[in-house]
Design a protein around this motif. Structure first.
Motif, short mmCIF file in Angstrom:
data_model
loop_
_atom_site.label_atom_id
_atom_site.label_comp_id
_atom_site.label_asym_id
_atom_site.label_seq_id
_atom_site.Cartn_x
_atom_site.Cartn_y
_atom_site.Cartn_z
N CYS A 198 -7.35 25.09 40.69
CA CYS A 198 -8.48 25.64 39.95
C CYS A 198 -8.12 27.03 39.50
O CYS A 198 -8.58 27.50 38.50
N CYS A 199 -7.26 27.67 40.26
CA CYS A 199 -6.98 29.08 39.97
C CYS A 199 -5.57 29.45 40.32
O CYS A 199 -4.62 28.85 39.87
N SER A 200 -5.41 30.47 41.16
CA SER A 200 -4.12 31.07 41.44
C SER A 200 -3.60 30.60 42.78
O SER A 200 -4.31 30.01 43.57
N GLN A 215 0.36 36.51 41.65
CA GLN A 215 0.22 36.22 40.22
C GLN A 215 -1.02 35.37 39.99
O GLN A 215 -0.93 34.18 39.72
N VAL A 216 -2.16 36.00 40.10
CA VAL A 216 -3.44 35.31 39.95
C VAL A 216 -3.59 34.80 38.53
O VAL A 216 -3.34 35.52 37.57
N ARG A 217 -3.95 33.56 38.42
CA ARG A 217 -4.18 33.00 37.08
C ARG A 217 -5.47 32.20 37.11
O ARG A 217 -5.48 30.96 37.19
N CYS A 218 -6.56 32.91 37.03
CA CYS A 218 -7.88 32.28 37.09
C CYS A 218 -8.25 31.73 35.72
O CYS A 218 -7.84 32.23 34.68
N SER A 219 -9.01 30.69 35.74
CA SER A 219 -9.49 30.13 34.49
C SER A 219 -10.96 29.76 34.65
O SER A 219 -11.50 29.74 35.75
N CYS A 245 -14.29 25.03 42.11
CA CYS A 245 -14.67 25.43 43.46
C CYS A 245 -16.09 25.01 43.68
O CYS A 245 -16.81 24.66 42.75
N CYS A 302 -13.08 26.08 36.62
CA CYS A 302 -12.87 26.11 38.04
C CYS A 302 -13.76 25.09 38.71
O CYS A 302 -14.92 24.94 38.35
N ILE A 332 -2.91 32.26 45.42
CA ILE A 332 -3.60 32.86 46.56
C ILE A 332 -5.01 32.30 46.71
O ILE A 332 -5.61 32.37 47.77
N GLY A 333 -5.52 31.77 45.64
CA GLY A 333 -6.87 31.22 45.71
C GLY A 333 -6.90 29.73 45.99
O GLY A 333 -7.96 29.14 46.09
#
Lengths: 125, 125
Positions: free
Chosen positions: B15-17, B115-119, B124, B122, B19-20
């Motif tokens: 969904c994201c990065s 290297q967070v790559r949120c969109s 969650c 998602c 770390i997430g």
DNA sequence: ACCTCCCTTCGATATTCATCTAATAGCGAG
DNA sequence: CTCGCTATTAGATGAATATCGAAGGGAGGT
């Protein structure tokens, strides 16, 4: 505390990686980088960033952070503040509540410092 | 100490990065990541990595590190060992000397975590 | 006005850790 | 084997910091 990491210059001609870039004052750069890494080098704070990085725009309050980490609100507030001072988190006030959210740019920039890209055609001394 | 960061899975649907990423045990992952970040979260150790990252294959001994940092050899050895324990540095013995060099993969992997790559799309909770 | 949350600050405590000096160990050369 | 250089270990010390409980402060709701 300055808001920029002078080390990361992705456009400059380079022999190697951002962190290996020749600099006027490598020790100052190292201090700069270490200070930011230190802000993230704690399980509780990584946990906070994990949670906020999960979905874009996620926010968290002191109370929520305390519940998430299983620590007192004073401790949670301490961690949120440390992350904020490092520029990784930013607060948004709404009435009596304070919502903290990620500064994605700051996080990416910190990660970019570690993206070593060494090559054989190096022109170091 | 395990040699892998379970968090970084660049191929998994996300969904994201990194770390997430949703995990079985986020707290354990956070501890894992924080431990490695802590190994790097010191001006002297960043300075060492800077120097070794400058050119591919660069190496450094305890004595050289002490001279570079302006600290005793005992202190320099302490820093080199900490970086080694985190998997960031690897030693190469030649007679009585020990040459330390970067493990580029470990460093890149640590950077990738940030290297967070949120969109927006998602999923969650 | 009072009560209730939520956030923040303060002072205390315990732990981690960077650093030093001094001592020990390993290896090579003469 | 002894000397010298390099690396490492041990013990001590001071600084940073993670954590807590308690107290203070601000904003809404009744």
């Amino acid at each position: 505390m300055p808001r920029t990491l002078p080390i990361v210059n992705t456009t400059a001609p380079m022999c190697c990686s951002p962190i290996g870039e020749h600099s006027e004052d490598p020790a100052a750069d190292a201090l700069q980088i270490a200070t930011r890494l230190k802000a993230l080098a704690d399980p509780s704070r990584v946990r906070i960033v994990q949670e906020l990085a999960c979905c874009e725009g996620h926010e968290m309050t002191t109370t929520e952070a305390g519940a998430l980490l299983g620590v007192s609100e004073a401790t949670a507030n301490h961690h949120l503040k440390r992350l904020q001072q490092a520029g990784i988190l930013a607060p948004r006030r709404d009435a009596q509540k304070v919502y903290y959210h990620l500064d994605l740019g700051a996080l990416r920039q910190l990660g970019a410092v570690l993206q070593v890209r060494c090559s054989a055609n190096c022109h170091c001394s």
